[in-house]
Design a protein around this motif. Structure first.
Motif, PDB file in Angstrom:
ATOM      1  N   ARG A  68      42.812  10.042  21.898  1.00 27.61           N
ATOM      2  CA  ARG A  68      43.057  11.156  22.811  1.00 27.61           C
ATOM      3  C   ARG A  68      42.974  10.671  24.250  1.00 27.61           C
ATOM      4  O   ARG A  68      42.317   9.666  24.540  1.00 27.61           O
ATOM      5  CB  ARG A  68      42.073  12.307  22.607  1.00 27.61           C
ATOM      6  CG  ARG A  68      40.689  12.055  23.120  1.00 27.61           C
ATOM      7  CD  ARG A  68      39.996  13.321  23.668  1.00 27.61           C
ATOM      8  NE  ARG A  68      40.173  13.487  25.088  1.00 27.61           N
ATOM      9  CZ  ARG A  68      40.306  14.672  25.680  1.00 27.61           C
ATOM     10  NH1 ARG A  68      40.293  15.772  24.995  1.00 27.61           N
ATOM     11  NH2 ARG A  68      40.443  14.738  26.989  1.00 27.61           N
ATOM     12  N   LYS A  73      45.192  17.489  33.955  1.00 22.80           N
ATOM     13  CA  LYS A  73      43.938  18.175  33.703  1.00 22.80           C
ATOM     14  C   LYS A  73      44.027  19.618  34.188  1.00 22.80           C
ATOM     15  O   LYS A  73      44.473  19.873  35.310  1.00 22.80           O
ATOM     16  CB  LYS A  73      42.776  17.469  34.433  1.00 22.80           C
ATOM     17  CG  LYS A  73      42.499  16.048  33.968  1.00 22.80           C
ATOM     18  CD  LYS A  73      42.365  15.911  32.457  1.00 22.80           C
ATOM     19  CE  LYS A  73      41.189  16.638  31.846  1.00 22.80           C
ATOM     20  NZ  LYS A  73      41.144  16.431  30.366  1.00 22.80           N
ATOM     21  N   GLN A 149      48.438  18.768  22.826  1.00 24.18           N
ATOM     22  CA  GLN A 149      47.245  19.613  22.813  1.00 24.18           C
ATOM     23  C   GLN A 149      47.478  20.819  23.714  1.00 24.18           C
ATOM     24  O   GLN A 149      47.935  20.678  24.850  1.00 24.18           O
ATOM     25  CB  GLN A 149      46.040  18.812  23.321  1.00 24.18           C
ATOM     26  CG  GLN A 149      44.754  19.620  23.425  1.00 24.18           C
ATOM     27  CD  GLN A 149      43.573  18.751  23.847  1.00 24.18           C
ATOM     28  OE1 GLN A 149      43.402  17.636  23.336  1.00 24.18           O
ATOM     29  NE2 GLN A 149      42.773  19.224  24.772  1.00 24.18           N
ATOM     30  N   GLY A 151      45.264  23.412  25.556  1.00 23.74           N
ATOM     31  CA  GLY A 151      43.866  23.630  25.932  1.00 23.74           C
ATOM     32  C   GLY A 151      43.513  25.104  25.827  1.00 23.74           C
ATOM     33  O   GLY A 151      44.397  25.969  25.747  1.00 23.74           O
ATOM     34  N   TYR A 152      42.215  25.374  25.847  1.00 26.26           N
ATOM     35  CA  TYR A 152      41.795  26.763  25.641  1.00 26.26           C
ATOM     36  C   TYR A 152      42.383  27.703  26.695  1.00 26.26           C
ATOM     37  O   TYR A 152      42.688  28.847  26.421  1.00 26.26           O
ATOM     38  CB  TYR A 152      40.265  26.865  25.594  1.00 26.26           C
ATOM     39  CG  TYR A 152      39.573  26.902  26.936  1.00 26.26           C
ATOM     40  CD1 TYR A 152      39.494  28.090  27.669  1.00 26.26           C
ATOM     41  CD2 TYR A 152      38.993  25.764  27.482  1.00 26.26           C
ATOM     42  CE1 TYR A 152      38.867  28.133  28.902  1.00 26.26           C
ATOM     43  CE2 TYR A 152      38.365  25.796  28.705  1.00 26.26           C
ATOM     44  CZ  TYR A 152      38.306  26.988  29.418  1.00 26.26           C
ATOM     45  OH  TYR A 152      37.695  27.023  30.637  1.00 26.26           O
ATOM     46  N   LYS A 174      43.734  24.741  20.805  1.00 25.76           N
ATOM     47  CA  LYS A 174      42.314  25.031  21.025  1.00 25.76           C
ATOM     48  C   LYS A 174      42.089  26.531  21.179  1.00 25.76           C
ATOM     49  O   LYS A 174      42.851  27.214  21.875  1.00 25.76           O
ATOM     50  CB  LYS A 174      41.833  24.292  22.268  1.00 25.76           C
ATOM     51  CG  LYS A 174      41.658  22.795  22.053  1.00 25.76           C
ATOM     52  CD  LYS A 174      40.902  22.174  23.209  1.00 25.76           C
ATOM     53  CE  LYS A 174      40.425  20.775  22.877  1.00 25.76           C
ATOM     54  NZ  LYS A 174      39.457  20.296  23.878  1.00 25.76           N
ATOM     55  N   ARG A 204      36.375  24.998  19.870  1.00 28.48           N
ATOM     56  CA  ARG A 204      35.717  24.270  20.968  1.00 28.48           C
ATOM     57  C   ARG A 204      34.676  25.119  21.708  1.00 28.48           C
ATOM     58  O   ARG A 204      34.392  24.928  22.876  1.00 28.48           O
ATOM     59  CB  ARG A 204      36.725  23.634  21.924  1.00 28.48           C
ATOM     60  CG  ARG A 204      37.743  24.506  22.519  1.00 28.48           C
ATOM     61  CD  ARG A 204      37.262  25.237  23.757  1.00 28.48           C
ATOM     62  NE  ARG A 204      37.158  24.385  24.926  1.00 28.48           N
ATOM     63  CZ  ARG A 204      36.224  24.535  25.858  1.00 28.48           C
ATOM     64  NH1 ARG A 204      35.327  25.504  25.774  1.00 28.48           N
ATOM     65  NH2 ARG A 204      36.184  23.731  26.908  1.00 28.48           N
ATOM     66  N   HIS A 243      33.722  19.074  24.398  1.00 30.59           N
ATOM     67  CA  HIS A 243      34.033  20.077  25.415  1.00 30.59           C
ATOM     68  C   HIS A 243      33.290  21.386  25.195  1.00 30.59           C
ATOM     69  O   HIS A 243      33.186  22.194  26.112  1.00 30.59           O
ATOM     70  CB  HIS A 243      35.547  20.313  25.499  1.00 30.59           C
ATOM     71  CG  HIS A 243      36.256  19.154  26.107  1.00 30.59           C
ATOM     72  ND1 HIS A 243      36.670  18.073  25.362  1.00 30.59           N
ATOM     73  CD2 HIS A 243      36.576  18.870  27.393  1.00 30.59           C
ATOM     74  CE1 HIS A 243      37.226  17.181  26.175  1.00 30.59           C
ATOM     75  NE2 HIS A 243      37.181  17.636  27.401  1.00 30.59           N
TER      76      HIS A 243
HETATM   77  C1  PEP Z   1      40.184  18.449  27.082  1.00 31.39           C
HETATM   78  O1  PEP Z   1      40.266  18.294  25.842  1.00 31.39           O
HETATM   79  O2  PEP Z   1      40.203  17.505  27.880  1.00 31.39           O
HETATM   80  C2  PEP Z   1      40.055  19.814  27.617  1.00 31.39           C
HETATM   81  C3  PEP Z   1      40.095  20.060  28.924  1.00 31.39           C
HETATM   82  O3  PEP Z   1      39.878  20.734  26.669  1.00 31.39           O
HETATM   83  P1  PEP Z   1      39.477  22.290  26.726  1.00 31.39           P
HETATM   84  O4  PEP Z   1      40.752  23.031  26.830  1.00 31.39           O
HETATM   85  O5  PEP Z   1      38.779  22.498  25.414  1.00 31.39           O
HETATM   86  O6  PEP Z   1      38.546  22.473  27.894  1.00 31.39           O
END
Ligand code: PEP
Ligand code: MN
Length: 308
Positions: A68, A73, A149, A151-152, A174, A204, A243
């Motif tokens: 990963r 970000k 991915q 993210g949440y 997530k 998560r 996380h």
């Molecule tokens: C991550 O996996 O780097 C991340 C930011 O995830 P989350 O959406 O769970 O905060």
């Protein structure tokens, strides 16, 4: 927040709540949801080519099967995007942390990182997973990543979901910390209704009154793993103890709990010098702790008839 009713199962979630054996999702050459517990590991944020190659080698040796790494970000504040920081292989100059990158600048700065991220994955035979935070990034990332991915924060980003539904690449979805299993499976249903079936769910953590302070960020909802395996037994589910807890010393115990509850895998932040990580320095494991974790989990998995 609503429970899943018999009417939901029949009318709203018929595809997600289908009963039957687990239907493994293939990521590169790795199956999630088969006998093997899959460990995805790597840095929260890719910091340099040297860093991702070093981490890839270490996590591969320790038994991880997917690499990963974050490039885009989802930042809480608009300043200090890691994409502003140049590294040995990007020709971007260092800009002040208050500089706001345009979408085009983000894509331009991110692509070289995806190139060497994919190269690291190929070198160590590890498929790669990375978070996509806006739909324009999908086209750029698609040739490099083996899994997207969500993210949440983007669980309900319909623009992104519709775009990803068109991709053949598998999705790691997530769960938002405040969302029910019903809503989460609703998102899965949006994909499945569009014919996209290669979805893996990631638990998560959920917000409870004592979280969002210094003790831990969220509480890993172990029970959600059990519930998902009951309501949606065909869909692979993994847990992210990094996380959710946001706290290094909790990661091993929560990993044990997740595997014991029936998780098909784990997502673990790993960094050579965690306290110096650009993002999330409190939760990453160093190489030694990660190796210890996988060694222990390999023994634990056997108890449940699985390998790691
Ligand atoms: C991550 O996996 O780097 C991340 C930011 O995830 P989350 O959406 O769970 O905060
Ligand atoms: Mn992170």
């Amino acid at each position: 927040m609503k429970d899943i009713s018999p009417s939901d199962i029949e009318n709203n979630l018929p595809l997600s709540c289908a009963q039957g054996p687990k239907q493994p999702v293939t990521v590169g050459n790795v199956e999630i949801g088969g006998d093997a517990v899959v460990v995805m590991a790597g840095p929260c944020t890719i910091e340099s080519k040297q860093q991702i190659f070093s981490i890839a080698e270490a996590v591969k040796k320790a038994g991880a099967t997917i690499l990963r790494g974050g490039v885009f970000k989802p930042l809480t504040f608009p300043y200090g995007d890691p994409l502003l920081l140049s590294d040995a292989d990007s020709d971007g100059e260092n800009l002040p942390r208050t500089y706001i990158l345009s979408v085009d600048e983000m894509l331009t700065r991110a692509e070289p990182r995806y190139k060497y991220f994919a190269e690291a994955g190929k070198t160590f035979d590890l498929p790669i997973v990375s978070e996509v935070t806006f739909s324009q990034a999908v086209d750029m990332m698609e040739p490099y990543v083996d899994m997207f991915q969500i993210g949440y924060r983007h669980m309900f980003n319909m623009d992104l979901l519709y775009r990803l539904a068109e991709s053949k690449k598998p999705i790691l979805l997530k769960r938002h910390y405040g969302e029910s299993i019903r809503s989460l499976l609703g998102v899965v249903e949006h994909f499945k209704a569009r014919g996209k079936n290669n979805i893996v769910i990631c638990e998560r953590g959920v917000a409870v009154p004592h979280t969002h302070n210094t003790v831990s960020r969220a509480v890993l909802d172990i029970q959600a793993i059990v519930a998902l395996n009951e309501y949606a037994p065909t869909i692979p589910v993994i847990a992210d103890p990094s996380h959710s807890t946001f706290k290094r010393s909790y990661v091993t115990a929560m990993s044990r709990a997740a595997i014991s509850a029936g998780a098909d895998g784990l997502l673990i932040d790993v960094h050579p010098t965690p306290t110096q990580a650009w993002v999330d320095p409190l939760q990453a494991l160093d190489y030694e702790d990660f190796k210890q974790l996988t060694t222990e989990l390999s023994g634990l998995s056997k108890l449940f008839g699985r390998t790691l």
